[in-house]
Design a protein around this motif. Structure first.
Motif, PDB file in Angstrom:
ATOM      1  N   THR A 332       0.839  -0.779   0.048  1.00 46.93           N
ATOM      2  CA  THR A 332      -0.186  -0.328  -0.272  1.00 46.93           C
ATOM      3  C   THR A 332       0.702   1.183  -0.100  1.00 46.93           C
ATOM      4  O   THR A 332       0.645   2.247  -0.027  1.00 46.93           O
ATOM      5  N   ILE A 342      -7.049   4.156  -3.252  1.00 46.77           N
ATOM      6  CA  ILE A 342      -7.110   2.718  -2.614  1.00 46.77           C
ATOM      7  C   ILE A 342      -8.349   3.568  -2.864  1.00 46.77           C
ATOM      8  O   ILE A 342      -9.527   3.804  -1.582  1.00 46.77           O
ATOM      9  N   MET A 345     -10.059  -2.370  -1.632  1.00 45.21           N
ATOM     10  CA  MET A 345      -8.964  -3.545  -0.656  1.00 45.21           C
ATOM     11  C   MET A 345      -9.481  -4.301  -0.412  1.00 45.21           C
ATOM     12  O   MET A 345      -9.950  -4.683   0.632  1.00 45.21           O
ATOM     13  N   VAL A 358      -6.899  -5.211  -5.329  1.00 43.24           N
ATOM     14  CA  VAL A 358      -6.555  -4.075  -4.460  1.00 43.24           C
ATOM     15  C   VAL A 358      -7.010  -2.574  -6.103  1.00 43.24           C
ATOM     16  O   VAL A 358      -6.674  -2.173  -6.853  1.00 43.24           O
TER      17      VAL A 358
END
Length: 384
Positions: A332, A342, A345, A358
């Motif tokens: 990440t 993001i 996820m 993701v």
């Protein structure tokens, strides 16, 4: 467009899933493989291979552990052939209780007999057997097939006792309430007139039906094995048949030692050999393979966890990695370093391996994929 290799003849009902792909038996370097019984242990894996879909439940013909290390997801089709195997088990229950195969073989010797009806009436007493109604059926393994067999046996008037240390709540709810679930195989052995096994072959189950297990069974029990030959010690079974400890051993996996042995019935691996089961397995395998190649979704994998998620954002990053600490933080951080947000996820693990989807709001490129792939513990990265 993906390149999909067919290693076996597969039901044409799978074709519709690959209409826009190169789906053929001559693909040289595939992204995915559809397989039934072909032995893949010596198959040379190309750099492009992402997944293998087995149109069936067992995956002993595929080097599953090796593929996990390479980020190759292996799928199977649990339950797709459950009804076909259930019906074969029911047939084998009747074969176990009554000397039907012996009687049929005897009738074949009567060709040209002068007084056939009289000979049949005189000889049939040699083939008397028992009914299965009110007998106790023991089931080792209460997955899709075991549950189907249990419920059908109850409907036929049998008593059923089963054992499965991994019985899920969902599967337990599918069982007829009359089925008695016990914690150990030994309890099943002690109670059962007929025993049928529905467990995978692994280091713990290999040879589980040995002399000790057979001696724990009721005298005159019938053992039915439609899982794998290696679950059973053939020498111990022959001894049990000769002593009368077992009345019959019926298997869908013939081995040389058992062919021709009195009271051993060897069926040539017909469990899933119905048109319906082959269609069901092909459809399930193709659907799972297509979903993974196109959207990174994993369902019914034997070496990676189930991970499903609807698409959000502009790009999807799929990561196969080792199940070790700090993995999520590491990749990440790589995503954030590219200025990407993001959107969603999902990360799950299965044993030594984990898988993450993701979804990001912006465009993800190969430079990000390379950065994530360089993280220690990451096995494979795809951007789709």
């Amino acid at each position: 467009m993906a390149d999909i290799l067919k290693l076996n003849a597969i039901s044409p009902l799978a074709d519709k899933f690959f209409e826009n792909d190169n789906y053929d038996s001559n693909v040289a370097d595939p992204h995915g493989i559809m397989v039934r019984s072909a032995d893949m242990k010596n198959y040379k894996v190309g750099e492009k291979l992402l997944a293998v879909a087995r149109a069936g439940a067992g995956t002993n013909n595929i080097p599953v552990a090796d593929y996990a290390q390479k980020g190759i997801v292996v799928f199977n089709t649990p339950g797709a052939n459950a009804n076909a195997v259930k019906e074969l088990v029911l047939c084998e229950l009747f074969l176990g209780g009554r000397k039907i195969t012996d009687a049929i073989d005897w009738v074949k010797t009567l060709k040209g007999c002068d007084d056939l009806s009289k000979t049949v009436e005189k000889g049939k007493s040699s083939f008397a057997g028992c009914e299965i109604m009110c007998k106790t059926l023991g089931i080792i393994g209460l997955g899709a097939i075991g549950i189907a067999v249990a419920n059908a046996a109850i409907a036929l008037g049998m008593k059923v006792v089963g054992c499965d240390p991994f019985l899920s709540t969902a599967n337990a709810l599918l069982l007829n309430p009359s089925v008695k679930v016990v914690p150990t195989c030994e309890q099943v052995y002690a109670l059962s007139d007929f025993i049928t096994v529905h467990v995978p072959l692994n280091d713990k189950t290999k040879g589980m039906f040995n002399e000790t297990a057979l001696n724990a069974m009721k005298d005159g029990a019938v053992l039915i094995n439609n899982s794998r030959a290696e679950l059973v010690d053939a020498d111990a079974v022959i001894e049990a048949l000769n002593s009368g400890k077992l009345t019959r051993y019926i298997t869908d996996f013939p081995v040389e030692k058992l062919i021709g042995v009195k009271n051993a019935i060897c069926v040539p691996h017909l469990g899933a050999s119905t048109y319906e089961a082959e269609d069901n397995c092909a459809i399930m395998a193709a659907k799972q393979l297509k979903e993974y190649l196109d959207d990174g979704i994993i369902t019914n994998s034997v070496n990676y966890p189930t991970v499903t998620s609807p698409r959000e954002g502009k790009a999807r990053i799929c990561i196969c990695h080792k199940n070790i600490a700090n993995m999520i933080a590491s990749y990440t951080a790589a995503v954030s370093s590219k200025g990407l947000n993001i959107a969603n996820m999902v990360n799950k693990s299965k044993g030594d391996y984990a898988y993450c989807i993701v979804d990001v709001d912006g465009e993800a490129d190969e430079s990000l994929a390379k950065e994530i792939a360089a993280i220690d513990g990451v096995i494979r990265v795809r951007i789709i």
